[in-house]
Design a protein around this motif. Sequence first.
Motif, PDB file in Angstrom:
ATOM      1  N   GLN A 314      26.953  17.591   0.340  1.00 34.16           N
ATOM      2  CA  GLN A 314      25.672  17.187  -0.251  1.00 34.16           C
ATOM      3  C   GLN A 314      25.948  16.478  -1.566  1.00 34.16           C
ATOM      4  OE1 GLN A 314      22.989  20.262  -1.778  1.00 34.16           O
ATOM      5  NE2 GLN A 314      21.259  19.207  -0.836  1.00 34.16           N
ATOM      6  N   ASN A 317      24.566  10.270  -3.683  1.00 36.13           N
ATOM      7  CA  ASN A 317      24.925   8.900  -3.335  1.00 36.13           C
ATOM      8  C   ASN A 317      25.326   8.729  -1.868  1.00 36.13           C
ATOM      9  OD1 ASN A 317      26.999   6.344  -4.991  1.00 36.13           O
ATOM     10  ND2 ASN A 317      25.032   6.208  -3.994  1.00 36.13           N
ATOM     11  N   ASN A 319      23.440   8.562   0.511  1.00 35.21           N
ATOM     12  CA  ASN A 319      22.491   7.664   1.175  1.00 35.21           C
ATOM     13  C   ASN A 319      22.976   6.223   1.154  1.00 35.21           C
ATOM     14  OD1 ASN A 319      22.198   7.364  -1.581  1.00 35.21           O
ATOM     15  ND2 ASN A 319      19.983   7.061  -1.508  1.00 35.21           N
ATOM     16  N   ASN A 320      24.109   5.973   0.473  1.00 36.06           N
ATOM     17  CA  ASN A 320      24.664   4.620   0.394  1.00 36.06           C
ATOM     18  C   ASN A 320      26.119   4.588   0.848  1.00 36.06           C
ATOM     19  OD1 ASN A 320      22.428   3.105  -0.577  1.00 36.06           O
ATOM     20  ND2 ASN A 320      22.710   3.973  -2.614  1.00 36.06           N
ATOM     21  N   PRO A 331      24.930  10.889   8.907  1.00 35.17           N
ATOM     22  CA  PRO A 331      23.995  11.407   7.897  1.00 35.17           C
ATOM     23  C   PRO A 331      23.190  12.566   8.465  1.00 35.17           C
ATOM     24  CG  PRO A 331      23.792   9.017   8.166  1.00 35.17           C
ATOM     25  CD  PRO A 331      24.620   9.507   9.307  1.00 35.17           C
ATOM     26  N   VAL A 333      19.668  14.515   7.765  1.00 32.95           N
ATOM     27  CA  VAL A 333      18.415  14.374   7.014  1.00 32.95           C
ATOM     28  C   VAL A 333      17.531  15.564   7.367  1.00 32.95           C
ATOM     29  CG1 VAL A 333      16.525  12.818   6.431  1.00 32.95           C
ATOM     30  CG2 VAL A 333      18.683  11.877   7.237  1.00 32.95           C
ATOM     31  N   ASN A 339      17.741  12.121   1.642  1.00 31.82           N
ATOM     32  CA  ASN A 339      18.898  11.695   2.423  1.00 31.82           C
ATOM     33  C   ASN A 339      20.137  11.789   1.549  1.00 31.82           C
ATOM     34  OD1 ASN A 339      20.685  10.569   4.214  1.00 31.82           O
ATOM     35  ND2 ASN A 339      19.935   8.470   3.978  1.00 31.82           N
ATOM     36  N   ASP A 340      20.556  13.024   1.257  1.00 29.71           N
ATOM     37  CA  ASP A 340      21.696  13.225   0.369  1.00 29.71           C
ATOM     38  C   ASP A 340      22.795  14.072   1.003  1.00 29.71           C
ATOM     39  OD1 ASP A 340      20.478  15.677   0.430  1.00 29.71           O
ATOM     40  OD2 ASP A 340      20.419  15.963  -1.739  1.00 29.71           O
ATOM     41  N   GLY A 342      25.612  14.590   4.372  1.00 36.25           N
ATOM     42  CA  GLY A 342      26.295  13.955   5.491  1.00 36.25           C
ATOM     43  C   GLY A 342      27.337  14.873   6.091  1.00 36.25           C
ATOM     44  N   ASP A 372      24.224   3.236  -6.576  1.00 30.10           N
ATOM     45  CA  ASP A 372      22.789   3.154  -6.822  1.00 30.10           C
ATOM     46  C   ASP A 372      22.615   2.921  -8.316  1.00 30.10           C
ATOM     47  OD1 ASP A 372      20.110   3.567  -7.307  1.00 30.10           O
ATOM     48  OD2 ASP A 372      19.915   5.148  -5.809  1.00 30.10           O
TER      49      ASP A 372
END
Length: 433
Positions: A314, A317, A319-320, A331, A333, A339-340, A342, A372
Motif C-alpha cells: 500500500q 503513488n 496509482n501511477n 492493482p 482497488v 487506488n493506492d 497493488g 504525482d
Amino acid sequence: MKFFISVLFLFVLFSYAAAYDPLDPNGNVTIKWDIVSWTPDGYVAVVTMNNFQMYRHIMSPGWTLGWTWAKKEVIWSMVGAQTTEQGDCSKFKGNIPHCCKKTPTVVDLLPGVPYNQQFTNCCKGGVLAAWGQDPQSAVSAFQISVGLAGTSNKTVKLPKNFTLLGPGPGYTCGPAKVVPSTTFLTPDRRRKTQALMTWNVTCTYSQFLARKNPNCCVSFSSFYNETITPCPTCACGCQNKNNCVKSDSKFLKMVGLNTPRKDNAPLLQCTHHMCPVRVHWHVKLNYKEYWRVKVSITNFNYRMNYTLWSLVVQHPNLNNVTQVFSFDYKPLVPYESINDTGMFYGMKYYNDLLMEAGPLGNVQSEVLLRKDKDTFTFKQGWAFPRKVYFNGDECMLPPPDTYPFLPNSAHQHLSFTSFTFIAAMFFLFVTLW
C-alpha cells in the motif's frame, strides 16, 4: 466476574476485527453444496470451494475441510477427495461406507490419481490460488454420496460446525445457509439444469488466529542516505532463536535438511529479526518525471518453499505504476475512490516459486512509477510503503522515526544519475586542469 466478561468481550471483538481485512474487505472462502440427485437413502452432492480472497492463497499441503453431521449420516463414496479416517462402520454388512465418522475430515487428492477418481477442479493437493492472482486455479471441487440422510428438501438436515484449515489455523467458518439453487449448463451447453438444493458456508481468515507473531518483516534503504533501516529486532518473535542455523554452519550440508515437518516447524537462519521472510524496499533512482524502486523478498526458512507467493503493498503513488520489470502486477482497488494498493506476484514458470533459505532463496524486481506532482516527495518517509503483506499476512514495518531521512542539502528533483554524472565531469575537469 465483570472483569472476566469485559476481557472476553474484547477478545471476541478483537478476533472479529482481525478477520476483517481493509485491503480485501470482501475476501473469503465460500464452500457451496449442490444436491444434484436423490438416492434411496440420501443424496449425491457436488461440493465446490471458491477462494474469493484477492491475494491470500492456500498453499501446500493444502486445505482440510471438516464438519459435523446433523443426524446419523454416512459417506457412501467420494470422487475427487477423500476422508482421512473411515471411522467405525462395523454395523454395515456387504457395502461398506467410505466414512462413518460423525465429524469427517476431507482432503483433496494429489495430482496424477486414476481418471475414475477425478472430478472437475479436483486433485490439486489442496492448493488454491488467490482469486486476484489466478481465478481459474482458485476453485476446488469434489462429489460426495451421502446416506442415512433425508431424501427431500424438507428432510435433509444441513451439516454443522464447519472447519477449514489451509494448511494451518486461521479460518473461521459461519453456519451453513440455504441459498437459491445453483444453475448448471449441460455438457453440450444447450440446456440449463438446476440443483435440487443448495447451501453455502463462508469462511474468513484472521491473522490473529493463525499465529501470535507476524510471519514477515520489512526493511528500507534509499539512494539519498547511507542508512539502512533494518527489520525490528524480534519482529516475528524470538521463540526460535535457540534453534536457528547460522548461514556458514556445516549443518546446512546435511541430507534431508529441507524436508518439511508434519507440524510445519520452521528451521530459520539466525537473524536479529527471526522472521521466515523479509521484504526489502529500496528507493533506487530519481528521475525528472519518474522514480524507481527495487523490491527484494528473502526466505530465511530452510524447510519452506513458497509456491504462488504474493506481495501486497500500500503506497499512495501506486496509482501511477508505469512498469514492473520481473514480477507480475495487478492493482487492487478495495474501495472505488482509493487506488493506492497493488499486488506483486511471480511470473509463471519463472519466479513464482520462492525457494527455501540459501543462495536461491530470494526474488527481486524493480518498479518504475510516474511522479504525482501534487503529492510526490522524498521527505518524511513518503517514499516508503504504508502496509506490506506477504502471502496474505501483514508484515512488521520499522518505526517511522527510523526511516532513511532526506539530507537537508539534497535537491528533491535532482536525479541520482544526474548527480553522479555531474560529479564525474567535475572530477575530470579538475584532473585535466
